[in-house]
Every structure is written in structure tokens, then in C-alpha cells.
Design an enzyme around this catalytic site. Structure first.
Site, mmCIF file in Angstrom:
data_model
loop_
_atom_site.group_PDB
_atom_site.id
_atom_site.type_symbol
_atom_site.label_atom_id
_atom_site.label_comp_id
_atom_site.label_asym_id
_atom_site.label_seq_id
_atom_site.Cartn_x
_atom_site.Cartn_y
_atom_site.Cartn_z
ATOM 1 N N PHE A 148 35.008 -18.307 -34.454
ATOM 2 C CA PHE A 148 34.487 -17.311 -35.381
ATOM 3 C C PHE A 148 33.076 -16.941 -34.961
ATOM 4 C CE2 PHE A 148 32.109 -15.946 -39.140
ATOM 5 C CZ PHE A 148 32.901 -14.894 -39.553
ATOM 6 N N ASP A 160 27.316 -20.419 -29.447
ATOM 7 C CA ASP A 160 27.144 -19.976 -30.826
ATOM 8 C C ASP A 160 26.881 -21.229 -31.668
ATOM 9 O OD1 ASP A 160 27.446 -19.291 -33.478
ATOM 10 O OD2 ASP A 160 29.143 -17.947 -33.155
ATOM 11 N N LYS A 189 22.380 -19.220 -40.021
ATOM 12 C CA LYS A 189 22.584 -20.082 -41.195
ATOM 13 C C LYS A 189 21.407 -20.995 -41.586
ATOM 14 C CE LYS A 189 27.478 -19.708 -41.630
ATOM 15 N NZ LYS A 189 28.300 -19.217 -40.538
HETATM 16 C C1 LIG Z 1 28.753 -17.901 -40.018
HETATM 17 C C2 LIG Z 1 28.957 -17.796 -38.571
HETATM 18 C C3 LIG Z 1 28.758 -16.573 -37.895
HETATM 19 C C4 LIG Z 1 28.420 -15.297 -38.616
HETATM 20 O O1 LIG Z 1 27.223 -15.359 -39.302
HETATM 21 P P1 LIG Z 1 26.891 -14.257 -40.432
HETATM 22 O O2 LIG Z 1 25.483 -14.595 -40.821
HETATM 23 O O3 LIG Z 1 27.876 -14.442 -41.522
HETATM 24 O O4 LIG Z 1 27.011 -12.943 -39.798
HETATM 25 C C5 LIG Z 1 28.920 -16.570 -36.528
HETATM 26 N N1 LIG Z 1 29.256 -17.672 -35.857
HETATM 27 C C6 LIG Z 1 29.453 -18.859 -36.464
HETATM 28 C C7 LIG Z 1 29.805 -20.060 -35.657
HETATM 29 C C8 LIG Z 1 29.327 -18.951 -37.847
HETATM 30 O O5 LIG Z 1 29.555 -20.116 -38.447
#
Ligand SMILES: *Cc1c(COP(=O)(O)O)cnc(C)c1O
Length: 387
Positions: A123, A210, A239
Site C-alpha cells: 500500500f 516506503d 504518519k
Molecule cells: C498510510 C500509508 C501511506 C499513505 O499515506 P497517506 O498519508 O494516507 O497518504 C503510504 N504508504 C504506507 C506504507 C502507509 O502505511
């Protein structure tokens, strides 16, 4: 717009790992706003930084120097072993920046259709490019045509990455999560990131990690790649970086740090004095109190307790985790546990249909961890005994 099927509860305030709803009920927050509020709610250092900065300066724009942004960049780069940063307002935007950086890097080397290897079950966000990069049909469906140029391989499979490399000379980067978050908290085999690093080095690709969910001490290190001693070329964060103020970051190193030039990319709000001041306060607090070690320790305690209590329970498939990123995988879908959690006084998440995901604040004490394990045991047993 009816995008979120929210639970029927609203919170008025919080303190530490605790939240109170409008009816005065108290909850242990084992979600932390989806791995955002690492320092919990109403942390005095965060509140003080936010209030003080709000009284001085919120925003000017990136057309002027922003000393707080420079300070934050320097602090983050030192912690992550990176060289420079683009700040933005969310995780998706951080990954957008990484994807654009990889493509531009390709174009600068005369690769006109640059490809990026991504994994199944990943994701990376909800913008068009990041949902195209994500390995979940559910979030893509209905938004075709997708952004092209992503090559998908199974997660935790190095030979699949090699094979794509053999067949496609236009690959410029690999984008992966060190541990999948939304995908169900899957921890790859030891050596996976090292293996990716090696392939990227041999082929001249950028390794882009990521760390939006895994970063900022969540897994028991500042960044999850540090468990394997692997340094990426690009790292994305969001986050936990702002503890609730919207801030994301795309960090780069080596050749990746030289790709963007003035005008290549930008954003109006990004890295404004307010969010940078708060993120600096967050980092200071995480550093001062050694929260990476704390997350490792209390996370292990929670994991051991959960295993002890639930491991041999029929219907429980696996209990896994690293630091304070944990999962109880059941053998069947368990979305209704969200509501049951509320009734039991805890906030949890269910992802990938059958995985209870726990992302409590890093300030979780041993006592709170034990309490959480007790409540979870009762709740999961009750749920599994019913059907
Ligand atoms: C939450 C998340 C995203 C997206 O972040 P947003 O602030 O919701 O756009 C991307 N990559 C990972 C691994 C995430 O947990």
C-alpha cells in the site's frame, strides 16, 4: 462524501494512550490514528511546540527560506543516514515525490519509459500514481486507466525481482515497504532488504523504501531498514513524523539526492513553520526518551503475551510483529471486531479482512500492554467461540 464507514463513536479528548468519547467512556487506543500518534494524545511537548509556533508564524511559502524546515531536514537526514529531503503533507504525496524522482532519474539517463518494481499486497497511497503502485485491486478498481510503468512482483521474492530485471531494461527503481502495513503486517525473511539492496546496486536502480508506517521508531528502530543495516536511496515518511499534524517527507541519498532541481517538484503548504516545529518536537522527544528501544521492548512483551495467550487457540492463524507493529491473523474475516473492540474499551484495526492490526502509541507502558493483551484475549476468544 460517504468515503469512510466510520464507527459510531466520537472522541472529545485524549491523554497518553487513552481516549474519551462523548458519553464519557474511556478507551485504550491501540491504533494511534493509524500509527500517527506515537507520542500518544495531548503530549505536553507537542502541545507546547504547536501552541508556541501558532502564536508566531504558521506559513509563508517555500518561496522564502524556512529555518525550521532546514533544521528538521538536518535532524531527519542525520537519523536516517540520508542527504536531503522534500517535505509534503501526506504519505501518498511522499511516495508521489519518490515516483517522480525515480522517473526523472530515468529520463536523465535517457530511459524514456522508466519502470518501477512494486510488490503484491503493498500500500502506497490513494492518489492515481500511488494507487497504481499499490498491490491491491480493491483500491484500484474503478479508477482505471492506471498510471503505467509499475512492474509487480510477489512480496518477499528476490528472484522475481531479478527476473523482471533480466527482461526489462527500462527499470530504474524498486519501491517496497520494509514490513507491509495495510497489506496485513507481513514481515519479510531476513535478508530481503539486503538482497534488494544488492540487486539495485548491481543494476544501478534506486532502492526506495516506503517507511511511512514503519518509520519513526514504530518497529523498534528509528527506521525498519535499520534492522538489516540497509540504507535506501530514497525513503518516504509521514504518519508518525508529525504526531497528528499533516507532514510527509521524501528523503534521498547519493545519486538520488541530485535528481530534483529547482522547479522539478513542489507544494504550497509543504514544510511550513508550523508542521516543521511540531515534527522537530516529536523527534526531540523520541530521541531524548529513546523510544525506538522502548518500542522494541514493550512490543516484544506484548507479542510474547499475545502468543502465550492465543497461539494455540483454534481459529488463530499467526501472531507476529516487530516493535509496536503487531498482528493477530485469524482464519476468517473479523471486521466486526472493530465494534467489539469499542465495546471492550479498545481501539484496534482490522486489515486484509482477517488480520487484527495493533499500532499503539510508543509511550505504551508495560502495564498498559498487559491490559491490552488481556482485553484482546477475551475478545478474540469470545469471537472465535461463537461460530
Ligand atoms: C498510510 C500509508 C501511506 C499513505 O499515506 P497517506 O498519508 O494516507 O497518504 C503510504 N504508504 C504506507 C506504507 C502507509 O502505511
Amino acid at each position: 462524501m460517504p468515503l469512510f464507514s466510520g464507527l459510531p463513536v466520537a472522541f472529545t479528548h485524549g491523554q497518553g494512550v487513552w481516549l474519551w468519547d462523548t458519553k464519557g467512556n474511556k478507551y485504550l487506543d491501540a491504533l494511534a490514528g493509524i500509527a500517527v500518534c506515537g507520542l500518544g494524545h495531548a503530549h505536553p511537548a507537542v502541545t507546547a511546540a504547536l501552541c508556541d509556533q501558532a502564536g508566531k508564524l504558521l506559513h509563508t511559502s517555500n518561496w522564502y527560506e524556512i529555518p525550521l524546515q532546514e533544521q528538521l531536514a538536518e535532524r531527519l537526514c542525520r537519523l536516517a543516514g540520508m542527504e536531503n529531503v522534500f517535505f509534503c503533507n501526506s504519505g501518498a504525496e511522499a511516495n508521489e515525490a519518490a515516483i517522480k524522482l525515480a522517473r526523472l532519474h530515468g529520463h536523465q539517463r535517457d530511459i524514456l519509459t522508466p519502470g518501477i518494481i512494486v510488490t503484491e499486497g503493498s500500500f502506497h497511497g490513494r492518489t492515481l500514481a500511488t494507487l497504481s503502485a499499490s498491490g491491491s485491486r480493491k483500491i484500484q478498481s474503478g479508477f482505471e486507466p492506471l498510471v503505467q510503468g509499475f512492474y509487480r512482483v510477489p512480496y518477499n521474492d528476490l528472484s522475481a525481482v531479478q527476473q523482471i530485471g533480466e527482461r526489462n531494461k527500462n527499470i530504474v527503481a524498486v519501491l517496497v515497504e520494509p514490513i507491509t502495513g495495510e497489506g496485513g503486517v507481513f514481515i519479510p525473511d531476513e535478508g530481503y532488504l539486503k538482497g534488494l539492496r544488492k540487486i539495485c546496486d548491481e543494476r544501478g536502480w534506486l532502492l526506495m523504501l516506503d517507511e511511512i508506517q514503519t518509520g519513526m521508531c514504530r518497529t523498534g528502530k528509528w527506521f525498519a531498514c535499520q534492522h538489516e543495516g540497509v540504507a535506501p536511496d530514497v525513503m518516504t515518511l509521514a504518519k508518525g513524523l508529525g504526531n497528528g499534524v499533516p507532514i510527509g517527507a521524501c528523503l534521498a541519498r547519493g545519486k538520488a539526492a541530485k535528481v530534483f532541481k529547482p522547479g522539478s517538484h513542489g507544494s504550497t503548504f509543504s514544510g511550513n513553520p508550523l508542521v516543521c516545529r511540531v515534527a522537530l518536537a516529536v523527534i526531540e522527544e523520541l530521541e531524548k526518551k529513546k523510544f525506538a528501544d522502548r518500542a522494541a521492548k514493550v512490543g516484544k512483551r506484548l507479542l510474547d503475551k499475545l502468543k502465550e495467550k492465543l497461539n494455540k487457540t483454534p481459529g488463530v492463524k499467526e501472531i507476529r510483529g516487530r516493535g509496536l507493529m503487531l498482528a493477530i491473523e485469524l482464519e476468517r474475516p473479523c471486521k466486526e471486531l472493530l465494534q467489539r473492540g469499542l465495546e471492550s474499551g479498545i481501539l484496534i484495526n482490522v486489515t486484509a479482512d482477517n488480520v487484527i492490526r495493533l499500532l499503539p502509541p510508543l509511550i505504551l507502558t508495560d502495564t498498559e500492554a498487559d491490559l491490552l493483551a488481556d482485553i484482546l484475549e477475551k475478545m478474540v476468544r469470545g469471537f472465535l467461540n461463537e461460530k
